[in-house]
Design an enzyme around this catalytic site. Structure first.
Site, PDB file in Angstrom:
ATOM      1  N   GLY A   1      39.848 -25.548  60.905  1.00  0.00           N
ATOM      2  CA  GLY A   1      39.882 -24.528  61.949  1.00  0.00           C
ATOM      3  C   GLY A   1      38.649 -23.649  61.896  1.00  0.00           C
ATOM      4  N   GLY A   2      38.461 -22.837  62.940  1.00  0.00           N
ATOM      5  CA  GLY A   2      37.256 -22.019  63.024  1.00  0.00           C
ATOM      6  C   GLY A   2      37.104 -21.044  61.877  1.00  0.00           C
ATOM      7  CD  GLN A   3      38.019 -16.490  61.869  1.00  0.00           C
ATOM      8  OE1 GLN A   3      37.691 -15.839  60.878  1.00  0.00           O
ATOM      9  NE2 GLN A   3      37.337 -16.444  62.996  1.00  0.00           N
TER      10      GLN A   3
ATOM     11  CE  LYS B   1      42.358 -31.560  63.391  1.00  0.00           C
ATOM     12  NZ  LYS B   1      41.506 -30.461  63.899  1.00  0.00           N
TER      13      LYS B   1
ATOM     14  CB  ILE C   1      42.697 -14.141  54.824  1.00  0.00           C
ATOM     15  CG1 ILE C   1      42.537 -15.373  55.734  1.00  0.00           C
ATOM     16  CG2 ILE C   1      41.971 -14.326  53.495  1.00  0.00           C
ATOM     17  CD1 ILE C   1      41.128 -15.576  56.240  1.00  0.00           C
TER      18      ILE C   1
ATOM     19  CD  GLU D   1      45.418  -8.064  61.101  1.00  0.00           C
ATOM     20  OE1 GLU D   1      45.656  -6.883  61.414  1.00  0.00           O
ATOM     21  OE2 GLU D   1      44.276  -8.570  61.158  1.00  0.00           O
TER      22      GLU D   1
ATOM     23  CD  GLU E   1      46.507   1.039  53.751  1.00  0.00           C
ATOM     24  OE1 GLU E   1      45.303   1.107  54.078  1.00  0.00           O
ATOM     25  OE2 GLU E   1      47.267   0.134  54.145  1.00  0.00           O
TER      26      GLU E   1
ATOM     27  CG  HIS F   1      46.597  -2.219  56.578  1.00  0.00           C
ATOM     28  ND1 HIS F   1      46.055  -1.871  55.357  1.00  0.00           N
ATOM     29  CD2 HIS F   1      45.684  -3.037  57.145  1.00  0.00           C
ATOM     30  CE1 HIS F   1      44.881  -2.455  55.213  1.00  0.00           C
ATOM     31  NE2 HIS F   1      44.638  -3.170  56.288  1.00  0.00           N
TER      32      HIS F   1
END
Length: 294
Positions: free
Chosen positions: A18-20, A43, A96, A98, A212, A250
């Site tokens: 994938g792109g990312q 794949k 990673i 989100e 935070e 977040h």
């Protein structure tokens, strides 16, 4: 030394085609990380700039000996990707992604605890982990991190992770490992996990902690520091001016009633003997003082 990863860590990228996944996986490889495989169902047999792609994590592990996974897949596939890596015996999974639904995160967390206690999940919604000069898994820019220690960093915020690394680099201070734990309500690895690992690491002489608003993980960290941590800790808590009841960036950064406020976290950490500062630049300056005095 470093915590959780080192220069022998072999990484597979779930979503490498994938792109990312391709962009960050190849950046990690260019940094020097041992990226040995990609995984994308359907794949298998392809490659991405020389990195072989497999249909399943189990096949990739059998062929390459990968012992860490970098999950970069869309939110609807992320929970299953994490569990697939755990079922294949991967000891470290860095996710990673989100926007994973909270009920998926909670299910994954419970399943890992009950069925795969040997797998550590970092994230989701995190920048990843970097041991400068050794291994970089995730989206952190390696050029902002100075290797060599003696500082360990743990942060809920990706942006503050990057600033922390750069502030220390500007001051000529190296980092053993920087861990971005992510800002979602159900992180796989928390502050206490990282603090315990840094306390046990002989090359980490001081710890920088970036928290935070929202939740009580910083207060739990304060309790642990007071009882178990002998090394100096510098902390910055973001969100001092955040209004109660409003989510700030977040998913986990929301003040509920009197809980989760920046002030409460700062007071708890200060009471535990932590050097609490007002901004990330002050954190770097205070750490420079501590390192110079060692």
């Amino acid at each position: 030394m470093s915590i959780f990863v080192d220069d022998n860590t072999k990484v597979l990228v779930q979503g490498l085609t994938g792109g990312q996944g391709r962009f960050h996986g190849l950046r990690n490889k260019a940094y020097g990380t041992k990226v040995v495989a990609g995984v994308t169902p359907g794949k298998g047999g392809q490659d991405v700039e020389g990195i072989p792609v497999y249909d399943t994590v189990a096949e990739a592990v059998a062929a390459t000996g990968a012992d860490a996974s970098f999950v970069s897949v869309p939110p609807r596939f992320a929970a299953e990707a994490i569990l697939e890596a755990a079922r294949a015996g991967i000891p470290l999974v860095v996710c990673i992604t989100e926007g994973i639904p909270a009920h998926d995160e909670a299910r994954v967390f419970a399943t890992l605890r009950a069925e795969h206690p040997g797998t550590r999940l970092l994230g989701p919604n995190c920048p990843g982990i970097i041991s400068p000069g050794k291994t970089n898994i995730g989206i952190t820019a390696g050029e902002i991190a100075l290797p060599g220690g003696p500082v360990g960093i743990v942060s809920r915020s990706g942006t503050l992770t990057y600033q922390a690394l750069y502030e220390l680099k500007q001051l000529g201070i190296g980092v053993t490992t920087c861990v971005g734990i992510g800002g979602d309500p159900v992180p796989g690895t928390n502050f206490v996990d990282c603090l315990a690992a840094f306390e046990a690491d002989p090359d980490t002489g001081a710890i920088a902690m970036f928290g935070e608003i929202g939740g009580i993980e910083e207060e739990r960290a304060a309790e642990f520091i007071a009882k178990e941590v002998t090394k100096p800790v510098v902390a910055y808590i973001a969100g001092v001016t955040a209004p109660p009841g409003k989510k700030m960036g977040h998913a986990g950064a929301i003040i509920s009633g009197s809980k989760g406020t920046a002030q409460a976290k700062m007071e708890a950490l200060a009471a535990a003997g932590v050097h609490v500062v007002n901004n990330p630049t002050e954190a770097g300056q205070k750490m420079a003082e501590i390192v110079k005095a060692r």
